[in-house]
Design a protein around this motif. Structure first.
Motif, PDB file in Angstrom:
ATOM      1  N   LYS A 110     -80.739  17.985  -1.175  1.00  0.00           N
ATOM      2  CA  LYS A 110     -79.152  19.533  -0.676  1.00  0.00           C
ATOM      3  C   LYS A 110     -77.999  18.512  -0.578  1.00  0.00           C
ATOM      4  CE  LYS A 110     -82.060  22.928   0.398  1.00  0.00           C
ATOM      5  NZ  LYS A 110     -82.135  24.421   2.043  1.00  0.00           N
ATOM      6  N   GLY A 111     -78.134  17.097   0.029  1.00  0.00           N
ATOM      7  CA  GLY A 111     -76.976  16.439  -0.472  1.00  0.00           C
ATOM      8  C   GLY A 111     -76.365  16.942   1.249  1.00  0.00           C
ATOM      9  N   PRO A 112     -75.126  16.163   2.045  1.00  0.00           N
ATOM     10  CA  PRO A 112     -75.135  15.679   3.833  1.00  0.00           C
ATOM     11  C   PRO A 112     -74.278  17.480   4.807  1.00  0.00           C
ATOM     12  CG  PRO A 112     -73.703  15.392   2.578  1.00  0.00           C
ATOM     13  CD  PRO A 112     -74.290  15.247   1.661  1.00  0.00           C
ATOM     14  N   ALA A 113     -75.397  18.092   5.082  1.00  0.00           N
ATOM     15  CA  ALA A 113     -75.169  19.053   6.156  1.00  0.00           C
ATOM     16  C   ALA A 113     -74.560  18.356   7.195  1.00  0.00           C
ATOM     17  CB  ALA A 113     -76.306  19.842   6.973  1.00  0.00           C
ATOM     18  N   VAL A 114     -73.020  19.090   8.006  1.00  0.00           N
ATOM     19  CA  VAL A 114     -72.552  18.157   9.212  1.00  0.00           C
ATOM     20  C   VAL A 114     -72.234  19.711  10.186  1.00  0.00           C
ATOM     21  CG1 VAL A 114     -70.043  17.378   9.368  1.00  0.00           C
ATOM     22  CG2 VAL A 114     -71.282  16.880   6.955  1.00  0.00           C
ATOM     23  N   ILE A 115     -72.676  18.871  11.355  1.00  0.00           N
ATOM     24  CA  ILE A 115     -72.563  19.769  12.461  1.00  0.00           C
ATOM     25  C   ILE A 115     -70.685  18.458  12.902  1.00  0.00           C
ATOM     26  CG2 ILE A 115     -73.755  21.200  13.214  1.00  0.00           C
ATOM     27  CD1 ILE A 115     -74.970  18.568  14.982  1.00  0.00           C
ATOM     28  N   ASN A 116     -70.623  19.373  13.681  1.00  0.00           N
ATOM     29  CA  ASN A 116     -69.304  18.724  14.312  1.00  0.00           C
ATOM     30  C   ASN A 116     -69.286  19.797  16.379  1.00  0.00           C
ATOM     31  OD1 ASN A 116     -66.703  17.785  15.406  1.00  0.00           O
ATOM     32  ND2 ASN A 116     -65.226  19.106  14.169  1.00  0.00           N
ATOM     33  N   ILE A 117     -69.796  18.766  16.668  1.00  0.00           N
ATOM     34  CA  ILE A 117     -70.193  19.010  17.986  1.00  0.00           C
ATOM     35  C   ILE A 117     -68.184  18.610  19.096  1.00  0.00           C
ATOM     36  CG2 ILE A 117     -70.215  18.497  20.427  1.00  0.00           C
ATOM     37  CD1 ILE A 117     -73.322  17.793  18.869  1.00  0.00           C
ATOM     38  N   THR A 118     -67.798  19.784  19.181  1.00  0.00           N
ATOM     39  CA  THR A 118     -66.817  20.284  19.612  1.00  0.00           C
ATOM     40  C   THR A 118     -66.879  20.263  21.395  1.00  0.00           C
ATOM     41  OG1 THR A 118     -66.144  22.362  19.393  1.00  0.00           O
ATOM     42  CG2 THR A 118     -65.560  21.162  17.639  1.00  0.00           C
ATOM     43  N   ALA A 119     -67.515  20.523  22.066  1.00  0.00           N
ATOM     44  CA  ALA A 119     -67.397  20.669  23.177  1.00  0.00           C
ATOM     45  C   ALA A 119     -68.678  20.334  23.917  1.00  0.00           C
ATOM     46  CB  ALA A 119     -66.464  21.793  23.344  1.00  0.00           C
ATOM     47  N   VAL A 120     -68.878  19.560  25.283  1.00  0.00           N
ATOM     48  CA  VAL A 120     -70.157  20.204  25.928  1.00  0.00           C
ATOM     49  C   VAL A 120     -69.294  20.203  27.294  1.00  0.00           C
ATOM     50  CG1 VAL A 120     -71.904  18.186  26.916  1.00  0.00           C
ATOM     51  CG2 VAL A 120     -71.022  18.230  24.331  1.00  0.00           C
ATOM     52  N   ASP A 121     -70.107  21.787  27.780  1.00  0.00           N
ATOM     53  CA  ASP A 121     -69.608  21.968  29.393  1.00  0.00           C
ATOM     54  C   ASP A 121     -70.392  21.188  30.150  1.00  0.00           C
ATOM     55  OD1 ASP A 121     -69.475  23.131  31.606  1.00  0.00           O
ATOM     56  OD2 ASP A 121     -68.949  25.302  30.486  1.00  0.00           O
ATOM     57  N   ALA A 122     -69.702  19.689  31.332  1.00  0.00           N
ATOM     58  CA  ALA A 122     -70.223  19.031  31.991  1.00  0.00           C
ATOM     59  C   ALA A 122     -70.530  19.623  32.685  1.00  0.00           C
ATOM     60  CB  ALA A 122     -69.039  18.630  32.680  1.00  0.00           C
ATOM     61  N   ALA A 123     -70.229  20.953  33.848  1.00  0.00           N
ATOM     62  CA  ALA A 123     -71.628  21.688  34.317  1.00  0.00           C
ATOM     63  C   ALA A 123     -72.234  22.520  33.835  1.00  0.00           C
ATOM     64  CB  ALA A 123     -69.778  23.102  34.876  1.00  0.00           C
ATOM     65  N   THR A 124     -72.308  23.377  33.038  1.00  0.00           N
ATOM     66  CA  THR A 124     -73.287  23.678  31.932  1.00  0.00           C
ATOM     67  C   THR A 124     -74.378  23.276  31.099  1.00  0.00           C
ATOM     68  OG1 THR A 124     -72.602  25.018  31.110  1.00  0.00           O
ATOM     69  CG2 THR A 124     -72.034  25.586  32.835  1.00  0.00           C
ATOM     70  N   GLY A 125     -73.655  22.397  30.761  1.00  0.00           N
ATOM     71  CA  GLY A 125     -74.609  21.531  29.370  1.00  0.00           C
ATOM     72  C   GLY A 125     -74.252  22.461  28.228  1.00  0.00           C
ATOM     73  N   GLN A 126     -73.318  23.452  28.362  1.00  0.00           N
ATOM     74  CA  GLN A 126     -73.462  24.223  26.961  1.00  0.00           C
ATOM     75  C   GLN A 126     -72.580  23.711  25.958  1.00  0.00           C
ATOM     76  OE1 GLN A 126     -70.730  27.552  26.335  1.00  0.00           O
ATOM     77  NE2 GLN A 126     -72.187  29.111  25.888  1.00  0.00           N
ATOM     78  N   LEU A 127     -73.140  23.311  25.015  1.00  0.00           N
ATOM     79  CA  LEU A 127     -72.920  23.058  23.686  1.00  0.00           C
ATOM     80  C   LEU A 127     -72.032  23.738  22.809  1.00  0.00           C
ATOM     81  CD1 LEU A 127     -74.649  20.140  21.796  1.00  0.00           C
ATOM     82  CD2 LEU A 127     -73.507  21.956  20.290  1.00  0.00           C
ATOM     83  N   LYS A 128     -70.865  23.726  22.165  1.00  0.00           N
ATOM     84  CA  LYS A 128     -70.327  24.625  21.003  1.00  0.00           C
ATOM     85  C   LYS A 128     -69.668  23.639  20.140  1.00  0.00           C
ATOM     86  CE  LYS A 128     -68.456  28.091  24.023  1.00  0.00           C
ATOM     87  NZ  LYS A 128     -67.689  28.693  24.451  1.00  0.00           N
ATOM     88  N   GLY A 129     -69.421  23.922  18.666  1.00  0.00           N
ATOM     89  CA  GLY A 129     -68.917  23.242  17.694  1.00  0.00           C
ATOM     90  C   GLY A 129     -69.489  23.993  16.258  1.00  0.00           C
ATOM     91  N   LYS A 130     -69.085  23.024  14.921  1.00  0.00           N
ATOM     92  CA  LYS A 130     -69.451  24.078  13.637  1.00  0.00           C
ATOM     93  C   LYS A 130     -70.600  23.395  13.488  1.00  0.00           C
ATOM     94  CE  LYS A 130     -65.397  26.790  14.179  1.00  0.00           C
ATOM     95  NZ  LYS A 130     -65.461  28.280  13.730  1.00  0.00           N
ATOM     96  N   TYR A 131     -71.536  24.219  12.106  1.00  0.00           N
ATOM     97  CA  TYR A 131     -71.783  23.597  10.898  1.00  0.00           C
ATOM     98  C   TYR A 131     -71.449  24.181   9.311  1.00  0.00           C
ATOM     99  CZ  TYR A 131     -76.617  22.967   8.237  1.00  0.00           C
ATOM    100  OH  TYR A 131     -76.882  23.493   7.369  1.00  0.00           O
ATOM    101  N   SER A 132     -71.397  22.947   9.069  1.00  0.00           N
ATOM    102  CA  SER A 132     -70.895  23.044   7.379  1.00  0.00           C
ATOM    103  C   SER A 132     -72.468  22.614   5.971  1.00  0.00           C
ATOM    104  CB  SER A 132     -70.232  22.231   7.256  1.00  0.00           C
ATOM    105  OG  SER A 132     -69.442  22.054   7.663  1.00  0.00           O
TER     106      SER A 132
END
Length: 153
Positions: free
Chosen positions: A46-68
């Protein structure tokens, strides 16, 4: 001060010194620097999928970002990812990793994809599942596989 007050203060200090290192070690700035950035999952068909992790909350461990997604009707679009990271202090003679999980709702397809695994040596190694709204068979709504995400420098 009374003896009871001194014992209470000593107990609080002891609890803080025992629990504090585990909480601080579980989520720290180095975890953020290891995870934040672009990650590539090279799928030969299928070709390369990409995730761009933009934030990791140091207090809670929550991760946020984008998926292509790599292909199909959603190719070229970005979807929000949310997830969690966690770790614990290393144990003698053991293997220690940062635990990672993230999910994406692919609204184009009516599906949810989830990855759960670990970060080690600049790779996220994860089992993944995809749950689809529409399928040819009742038993075929959930697919599972294994993925390796490599950090894009």
């Amino acid at each position: 001060m009374t003896r009871k007050t001194l014992c209470l203060i000593a107990g609080c200090l002891l609890a803080t010194s025992v629990v504090g290192p585990f909480r601080a070690g579980a989520r720290d700035d180095s975890m953020q620097s290891k995870l934040i950035g672009k990650w590539i999952n090279q799928n030969e068909t299928k070709g390369p999928a990409v995730i761009n992790i933009t934030a990791v909350d140091a207090a809670t461990g929550q991760l946020k970002g984008k998926y292509s997604p790599p292909s199909g009707a959603a190719a070229g679009k970005e979807f929000d990812i949310v997830g969690w990271v966690s770790s614990a202090p290393s144990v003698a003679n053991g293997d220690n990793v940062i635990v990672v999980s993230f999910s994406v709702s692919l609204t184009t397809y009516g599906s949810i994809a989830t990855w759960t695994g670990f970060l080690k040596e600049n790779k996220i190694i994860a089992s993944s599942s995809n749950v689809r709204s529409n399928s040819g068979y009742e038993w075929d709504h959930i697919t599972a596989t294994y993925d390796v995400w490599s950090k894009n420098p």
